[in-house]
Scaffold this motif. Structure first.
Motif, PDB file in Angstrom:
ATOM      1  N   ALA A  74    -117.936 -48.928  42.143  1.00  0.00           N
ATOM      2  CA  ALA A  74    -116.570 -48.436  41.926  1.00  0.00           C
ATOM      3  C   ALA A  74    -115.684 -49.653  41.669  1.00  0.00           C
ATOM      4  O   ALA A  74    -115.599 -50.550  42.515  1.00  0.00           O
ATOM      5  CB  ALA A  74    -116.075 -47.654  43.135  1.00  0.00           C
ATOM      6  N   ASP A  75    -115.045 -49.696  40.506  1.00  0.00           N
ATOM      7  CA  ASP A  75    -114.316 -50.893  40.092  1.00  0.00           C
ATOM      8  C   ASP A  75    -112.964 -50.508  39.494  1.00  0.00           C
ATOM      9  O   ASP A  75    -112.891 -49.929  38.415  1.00  0.00           O
ATOM     10  CB  ASP A  75    -115.149 -51.654  39.058  1.00  0.00           C
ATOM     11  N   THR A  76    -111.883 -50.807  40.217  1.00  0.00           N
ATOM     12  CA  THR A  76    -110.534 -50.508  39.733  1.00  0.00           C
ATOM     13  C   THR A  76    -109.729 -51.775  39.455  1.00  0.00           C
ATOM     14  O   THR A  76    -108.498 -51.721  39.368  1.00  0.00           O
ATOM     15  CB  THR A  76    -109.778 -49.638  40.753  1.00  0.00           C
ATOM     16  N   ARG A  77    -110.386 -52.924  39.320  1.00  0.00           N
ATOM     17  CA  ARG A  77    -109.683 -54.184  39.046  1.00  0.00           C
ATOM     18  C   ARG A  77    -108.982 -54.111  37.699  1.00  0.00           C
ATOM     19  O   ARG A  77    -109.530 -53.584  36.725  1.00  0.00           O
ATOM     20  CB  ARG A  77    -110.676 -55.346  39.060  1.00  0.00           C
ATOM     21  N   ASP A  78    -107.765 -54.654  37.638  1.00  0.00           N
ATOM     22  CA  ASP A  78    -107.015 -54.607  36.381  1.00  0.00           C
ATOM     23  C   ASP A  78    -107.593 -55.554  35.333  1.00  0.00           C
ATOM     24  O   ASP A  78    -107.607 -55.240  34.144  1.00  0.00           O
ATOM     25  CB  ASP A  78    -105.530 -54.917  36.637  1.00  0.00           C
ATOM     26  N   ILE A  79    -108.062 -56.731  35.758  1.00  0.00           N
ATOM     27  CA  ILE A  79    -108.695 -57.698  34.866  1.00  0.00           C
ATOM     28  C   ILE A  79    -109.993 -58.142  35.538  1.00  0.00           C
ATOM     29  O   ILE A  79    -109.957 -58.686  36.639  1.00  0.00           O
ATOM     30  CB  ILE A  79    -107.787 -58.914  34.597  1.00  0.00           C
TER      31      ILE A  79
ATOM     32  N   PRO B 126    -108.736 -60.760  38.426  1.00  0.00           N
ATOM     33  CA  PRO B 126    -107.934 -59.614  38.861  1.00  0.00           C
ATOM     34  C   PRO B 126    -106.691 -60.019  39.636  1.00  0.00           C
ATOM     35  O   PRO B 126    -106.681 -60.999  40.380  1.00  0.00           O
ATOM     36  CB  PRO B 126    -108.916 -58.842  39.754  1.00  0.00           C
ATOM     37  N   HIS B 127    -105.623 -59.218  39.446  1.00  0.00           N
ATOM     38  CA  HIS B 127    -104.406 -59.366  40.229  1.00  0.00           C
ATOM     39  C   HIS B 127    -104.285 -58.251  41.276  1.00  0.00           C
ATOM     40  O   HIS B 127    -103.621 -58.427  42.300  1.00  0.00           O
ATOM     41  CB  HIS B 127    -103.165 -59.332  39.319  1.00  0.00           C
ATOM     42  N   LYS B 128    -104.928 -57.133  40.988  1.00  0.00           N
ATOM     43  CA  LYS B 128    -104.925 -56.020  41.931  1.00  0.00           C
ATOM     44  C   LYS B 128    -106.138 -55.146  41.665  1.00  0.00           C
ATOM     45  O   LYS B 128    -106.760 -55.210  40.602  1.00  0.00           O
ATOM     46  CB  LYS B 128    -103.637 -55.200  41.780  1.00  0.00           C
ATOM     47  N   GLY B 129    -106.466 -54.322  42.654  1.00  0.00           N
ATOM     48  CA  GLY B 129    -107.587 -53.408  42.507  1.00  0.00           C
ATOM     49  C   GLY B 129    -108.676 -53.664  43.538  1.00  0.00           C
ATOM     50  O   GLY B 129    -108.555 -54.547  44.410  1.00  0.00           O
ATOM     51  N   THR B 130    -109.736 -52.892  43.448  1.00  0.00           N
ATOM     52  CA  THR B 130    -110.862 -53.016  44.368  1.00  0.00           C
ATOM     53  C   THR B 130    -112.177 -53.038  43.579  1.00  0.00           C
ATOM     54  O   THR B 130    -112.254 -52.521  42.458  1.00  0.00           O
ATOM     55  CB  THR B 130    -110.915 -51.854  45.374  1.00  0.00           C
ATOM     56  N   TYR B 131    -113.177 -53.608  44.194  1.00  0.00           N
ATOM     57  CA  TYR B 131    -114.519 -53.618  43.627  1.00  0.00           C
ATOM     58  C   TYR B 131    -115.502 -53.347  44.756  1.00  0.00           C
ATOM     59  O   TYR B 131    -115.607 -54.125  45.716  1.00  0.00           O
ATOM     60  CB  TYR B 131    -114.827 -54.966  42.979  1.00  0.00           C
TER      61      TYR B 131
ATOM     62  N   PHE C  42    -108.059 -56.925  45.984  1.00  0.00           N
ATOM     63  CA  PHE C  42    -107.126 -57.862  45.359  1.00  0.00           C
ATOM     64  C   PHE C  42    -105.719 -57.265  45.360  1.00  0.00           C
ATOM     65  O   PHE C  42    -105.544 -56.094  44.996  1.00  0.00           O
ATOM     66  CB  PHE C  42    -107.553 -58.167  43.922  1.00  0.00           C
ATOM     67  N   PHE C  43    -104.727 -58.066  45.748  1.00  0.00           N
ATOM     68  CA  PHE C  43    -103.345 -57.582  45.721  1.00  0.00           C
ATOM     69  C   PHE C  43    -102.394 -58.773  45.682  1.00  0.00           C
ATOM     70  O   PHE C  43    -102.664 -59.826  46.264  1.00  0.00           O
ATOM     71  CB  PHE C  43    -103.050 -56.703  46.944  1.00  0.00           C
ATOM     72  N   PRO C  44    -101.255 -58.649  45.000  1.00  0.00           N
ATOM     73  CA  PRO C  44    -100.248 -59.718  44.955  1.00  0.00           C
ATOM     74  C   PRO C  44     -99.371 -59.671  46.201  1.00  0.00           C
ATOM     75  O   PRO C  44     -99.121 -58.595  46.760  1.00  0.00           O
ATOM     76  CB  PRO C  44     -99.460 -59.398  43.694  1.00  0.00           C
ATOM     77  N   ALA C  45     -98.911 -60.830  46.638  1.00  0.00           N
ATOM     78  CA  ALA C  45     -98.023 -60.900  47.805  1.00  0.00           C
ATOM     79  C   ALA C  45     -96.639 -61.380  47.397  1.00  0.00           C
ATOM     80  O   ALA C  45     -95.628 -60.847  47.841  1.00  0.00           O
ATOM     81  CB  ALA C  45     -98.612 -61.816  48.871  1.00  0.00           C
ATOM     82  N   TRP C  46     -96.545 -62.383  46.578  1.00  0.00           N
ATOM     83  CA  TRP C  46     -95.280 -62.889  46.053  1.00  0.00           C
ATOM     84  C   TRP C  46     -95.525 -63.336  44.612  1.00  0.00           C
ATOM     85  O   TRP C  46     -96.656 -63.255  44.107  1.00  0.00           O
ATOM     86  CB  TRP C  46     -94.739 -64.030  46.916  1.00  0.00           C
TER      87      TRP C  46
END
Length: 257
Positions: A89-94, A98-103, A131-135
């Motif tokens: 299951a792969d929802t990574r944007d890149i 990746p900047h966000k999503g899961t693998y 993966f997720f952005p914080a700032w």
């Protein structure tokens, strides 16, 4: 259709099998070689969810031990067929950065009776990356990984701690056992345009069985790295550290995970 052909022959340092209070100097070396051919069919249920069935044949051997007593009564070569199931299951944007999503990746491999195997054996591995952005300009990347071997499996097929992806800072193969679990958090920060830096910290443990898991054998890992992005390539330079003054310098392409 997915396929893989792997062939190798390499001389490696050797400290023995399983976790031990190992010295900082090398105990010896050995040579390992082999080949692995795997062919599989992957079905895409959705763009982010898929499953694959694979069949393969492998041959691995080890020889030229400096200290052969370290593998006394152990299997030193194997050959045989394998069948595996993989679910992803792969929802990574890149995918490559990746900047966000899961693998999430689950793999189960079955080795029927063959050669040394009087009974079938199994290998199960699980990867969970988040993966997720914080700032602004940052990405928090969290990686969980585990592998378990069931049945009579040769020690050199157990996935060791160390290398360029997980437990950076350790020589690949210094620590290994039938079961391995690692966790790491990496903070990626863009500095200027295509240039960025990363820092990471994590831990890992190898153990013969879940009943024999020892929290005192948990190994730390931490380090710092530089990244340069060019088109769809990420050039990587990492300096990783472990315990007992162990360290590694890694140069490669793409993020560690």
């Amino acid at each position: 259709i997915e396929y893989r052909l792997l062939a190798f022959n390499d001389t490696r340092r050797f400290w023995g099998i399983g976790y031990a209070d190992q010295p900082t100097s090398d105990l010896g070396v050995y040579t390992e070689g082999g080949a692995d051919l795997t062919v599989g069919y992957r079905y895409l249920f959705t763009p982010s969810f898929s499953a694959k069935i694979s069949v393969g044949y492998e041959y691995y051997t080890t020889y030229d031990y400096t200290y052969s007593y370290l593998v006394e009564n152990e299997i030193t070569s194997t050959t045989g067929a394998e069948v595996s199931l993989n679910i992803t299951a792969d929802t990574r944007d890149i995918k490559h950065a990746p900047h966000k999503g899961t693998y999430i990746d689950f793999n189960k491999t079955y080795h029927p009776r063959h050669n040394f195997r009087k009974t079938p054996s199994f290998k199960t591995s699980i990867v969970a990356d988040f993966f997720f952005p914080a700032w602004k300009g940052s990405v928090f990347a969290f990686d969980l990984w585990g592998e378990a071997n069931y049945g009579k499996t040769p020690w050199f097929t157990w996935t060791p701690i160390g290398g360029e992806s997980r437990m950076r800072g350790y020589y690949y193969g210094r620590y290994r056992d039938k079961n391995t679990a690692t966790a790491q958090l990496e903070i990626r920060q863009q500095i200027y345009q295509a240039h960025s830096m990363v820092i990471w910290g994590g831990c890992g443990n190898t153990f013969p069985s879940f009943k024999e898991f020892n929290i005192k054998h948990t190994l730390p890992t931490y380090g710092i790295g530089y990244r340069m992005t060019l088109a769809e390539l990420v050039f990587r330079f990492d300096l990783g550290f472990g315990n007992k003054k162990q360290y590694s310098i890694l140069v490669g392409i793409n993020h560690a995970f």
